[in-house]
Design an enzyme around this catalytic site. Sequence first.
Site, PDB file in Angstrom:
ATOM      1  N   LYS A  89       1.768   4.482  -2.787  1.00 12.03           N
ATOM      2  CA  LYS A  89       0.995   6.044  -2.544  1.00 12.03           C
ATOM      3  C   LYS A  89       2.112   6.815  -3.314  1.00 12.03           C
ATOM      4  O   LYS A  89       2.071   7.323  -3.375  1.00 12.03           O
ATOM      5  CB  LYS A  89       0.598   5.776  -0.890  1.00 12.03           C
ATOM      6  CG  LYS A  89      -0.536   5.466  -0.751  1.00 12.03           C
ATOM      7  CD  LYS A  89      -1.911   6.014  -1.662  1.00 12.03           C
ATOM      8  CE  LYS A  89      -1.814   7.412  -0.968  1.00 12.03           C
ATOM      9  NZ  LYS A  89      -3.460   7.705  -1.878  1.00 12.03           N
ATOM     10  N   TYR A  92       0.885  -1.011   0.229  1.00 10.33           N
ATOM     11  CA  TYR A  92       0.051   0.002   0.014  1.00 10.33           C
ATOM     12  C   TYR A  92       1.086   1.302  -0.066  1.00 10.33           C
ATOM     13  O   TYR A  92       1.042   1.664  -0.411  1.00 10.33           O
ATOM     14  CB  TYR A  92      -0.884  -0.165   1.239  1.00 10.33           C
ATOM     15  CG  TYR A  92      -1.482   1.046   1.941  1.00 10.33           C
ATOM     16  CD1 TYR A  92      -2.456   1.988   0.909  1.00 10.33           C
ATOM     17  CD2 TYR A  92      -0.585   2.317   2.297  1.00 10.33           C
ATOM     18  CE1 TYR A  92      -3.134   3.373   1.042  1.00 10.33           C
ATOM     19  CE2 TYR A  92      -1.675   3.436   3.088  1.00 10.33           C
ATOM     20  CZ  TYR A  92      -2.541   3.894   2.467  1.00 10.33           C
ATOM     21  OH  TYR A  92      -2.927   4.897   2.567  1.00 10.33           O
TER      22      TYR A  92
HETATM   23  P1  NAD Z   1     -11.216   4.438   2.050  1.00  9.89           P
HETATM   24  O1  NAD Z   1     -10.616   2.974   1.502  1.00  9.89           O
HETATM   25  O2  NAD Z   1     -12.251   4.594   3.519  1.00  9.89           O
HETATM   26  O3  NAD Z   1     -12.085   5.143   0.740  1.00  9.89           O
HETATM   27  C1  NAD Z   1     -10.802   5.047  -0.347  1.00  9.89           C
HETATM   28  C2  NAD Z   1     -12.330   5.961  -1.708  1.00  9.89           C
HETATM   29  O4  NAD Z   1     -12.275   5.056  -2.626  1.00  9.89           O
HETATM   30  C3  NAD Z   1     -13.372   4.855  -1.357  1.00  9.89           C
HETATM   31  O5  NAD Z   1     -15.193   5.474  -1.354  1.00  9.89           O
HETATM   32  C4  NAD Z   1     -13.378   3.932  -2.652  1.00  9.89           C
HETATM   33  O6  NAD Z   1     -14.639   2.887  -3.426  1.00  9.89           O
HETATM   34  C5  NAD Z   1     -12.681   4.751  -3.785  1.00  9.89           C
HETATM   35  N1  NAD Z   1     -11.716   4.369  -4.457  1.00  9.89           N
HETATM   36  C6  NAD Z   1     -10.993   2.954  -4.867  1.00  9.89           C
HETATM   37  N2  NAD Z   1     -10.772   2.790  -5.974  1.00  9.89           N
HETATM   38  C7  NAD Z   1     -10.934   3.553  -7.042  1.00  9.89           C
HETATM   39  C8  NAD Z   1     -11.049   4.243  -8.104  1.00  9.89           C
HETATM   40  N3  NAD Z   1      -9.932   3.390  -8.907  1.00  9.89           N
HETATM   41  N4  NAD Z   1     -11.869   5.248  -8.433  1.00  9.89           N
HETATM   42  C9  NAD Z   1     -12.924   5.680  -8.057  1.00  9.89           C
HETATM   43  N5  NAD Z   1     -12.627   5.486  -6.814  1.00  9.89           N
HETATM   44  C10 NAD Z   1     -11.970   4.509  -5.908  1.00  9.89           C
HETATM   45  O7  NAD Z   1     -10.135   5.635   2.005  1.00  9.89           O
HETATM   46  P2  NAD Z   1      -9.628   6.952   3.578  1.00  9.89           P
HETATM   47  O8  NAD Z   1      -9.184   6.054   4.157  1.00  9.89           O
HETATM   48  O9  NAD Z   1     -10.931   7.791   3.553  1.00  9.89           O
HETATM   49  O10 NAD Z   1      -8.309   7.339   2.514  1.00  9.89           O
HETATM   50  C11 NAD Z   1      -8.683   8.556   1.685  1.00  9.89           C
HETATM   51  C12 NAD Z   1      -7.132   8.714   0.829  1.00  9.89           C
HETATM   52  O11 NAD Z   1      -6.421   9.829   1.983  1.00  9.89           O
HETATM   53  C13 NAD Z   1      -6.640   7.655   0.874  1.00  9.89           C
HETATM   54  O12 NAD Z   1      -5.534   7.935  -1.111  1.00  9.89           O
HETATM   55  C14 NAD Z   1      -5.793   7.410   1.352  1.00  9.89           C
HETATM   56  O13 NAD Z   1      -4.123   6.247   0.745  1.00  9.89           O
HETATM   57  C15 NAD Z   1      -5.245   9.120   1.609  1.00  9.89           C
HETATM   58  N6  NAD Z   1      -4.908   8.604   3.584  1.00  9.89           N
HETATM   59  C16 NAD Z   1      -5.574   8.397   4.900  1.00  9.89           C
HETATM   60  C17 NAD Z   1      -5.429   8.275   5.796  1.00  9.89           C
HETATM   61  C18 NAD Z   1      -6.143   7.287   7.179  1.00  9.89           C
HETATM   62  O14 NAD Z   1      -5.436   7.192   7.887  1.00  9.89           O
HETATM   63  N7  NAD Z   1      -7.821   6.489   6.730  1.00  9.89           N
HETATM   64  C19 NAD Z   1      -4.284   8.502   6.418  1.00  9.89           C
HETATM   65  C20 NAD Z   1      -3.670   9.512   5.106  1.00  9.89           C
HETATM   66  C21 NAD Z   1      -3.531   8.653   3.801  1.00  9.89           C
END
Ligand code: NAD
Length: 342
Positions: A153, A149
Amino acid sequence: MKILVTGGAGFIGANFVRYLLGSHRDWQVVTVDLLTYAGNLENLAGVLERANHRFVRADISDPSRMAALFEEGFDAVVNFAAESHVDRSIEDCSLFLRSNVVGTQVLLEGVRRMRGCRFLQISTDEVYGSLGATGKFSEQSPLSPNSPYAASKAAADLLVRAYVKSHGLDCVVTRSSNNYGPYQFPEKLIPLFITNALADEPLPLYGDGLNVRDWIHVEDHCRALELVLEKGRKGEIYNVGADNERTNREITDLVLSATGKPASLVRYVADRPGHDRRYAIDATKLRTELAWRPLWDFRDGIAETVAWYKNNRSWWERVKSGEYRRYYEKMYGKRLRDAEKK
Ligand code: NAD
Ligand code: TYD
């Protein structure tokens, strides 16, 4: 301002769409999401039908679908769409490469064809790898991802950099620490432990439970993203973190006390392979350059989050059924049975 938010039916994306529609009532927001297992239109209940908001179900890694969407023109694209769970990436990372890397490239191509469109890439502190007992990640820390993962990223971040350098695109990258709050899919530590505790099910704590994460409330993250979107400098990276390091054991104790459940629910299970020991974010750049401050106190944030999961039981009972149950048995079944034997 017309803005495209990808992954807006997931945890942080949905919180951001809600936040934007509340704070910028004159902005047009288009939410794109593939609605994978992690995406849920219920996360947008109440804002889905707003006059200045539209939802489109589409895959960001589909070039023709995205090219057609970009025809309408946007002032900014904020990319949350991603496969986001470390444990799933260890099982099989092919989808991670498609959505996180190819998906980002497809969006960058779309932005390239539009004049004056800003691209905000939502990245993670996990690209920096793991820390020992001291020190923090700064924006200059080397990229050293340890999970598939995190590697996907980091690859996306490097593509963004390359599009700034090679094509002059107006891109900004944010790297946040671990988020918590409402609408988080209950496969991640805090919502998994809250919902398992509420259902009197075991809490599977990996290894010795002393791994450290630096927690931030999702609303504090959303305010940081709004600032970076509006005032961040082209080509820059901004770390986002609230100076809130906790071991997983501390998180477990907080969840147990906020739910009123006994410590006997805790099971120490086999560790995650390649488990990063500690994350800690230095967000000095964001604080000094953009005058950002976190507003949430962690104990209040956890109490509010527990209250949200208590009040939205039907939401998490639904998302924890079907495919999720099969995933849970595969991930935790043997580990939990082994923990019982000890
Ligand atoms: P999440 O898994 O809850 O949501 C991801 C969303 O992306 C989902 O709604 C999914 O349906 C959609 N998705 C996945 N593949 C797709 C595609 N090919 N086309 C269109 N939509 C697609 O994730 P999150 O926790 O909300 O994280 C959101 C972003 O923030 C991510 O990029 C993650 O790397 C980043 N992030 C998350 C955290 C955390 O603690 N959750 C921390 C830092 C960064
Ligand atoms: P997670 O929420 O998956 O976020 P990340 O690994 O991306 O930081 O996990 C947070 C921490 O909690 C991490 O150290 C792994 C640990 N963890 C458990 O101990 N048990 C679990 O069931 C899960 C999902 C995570």
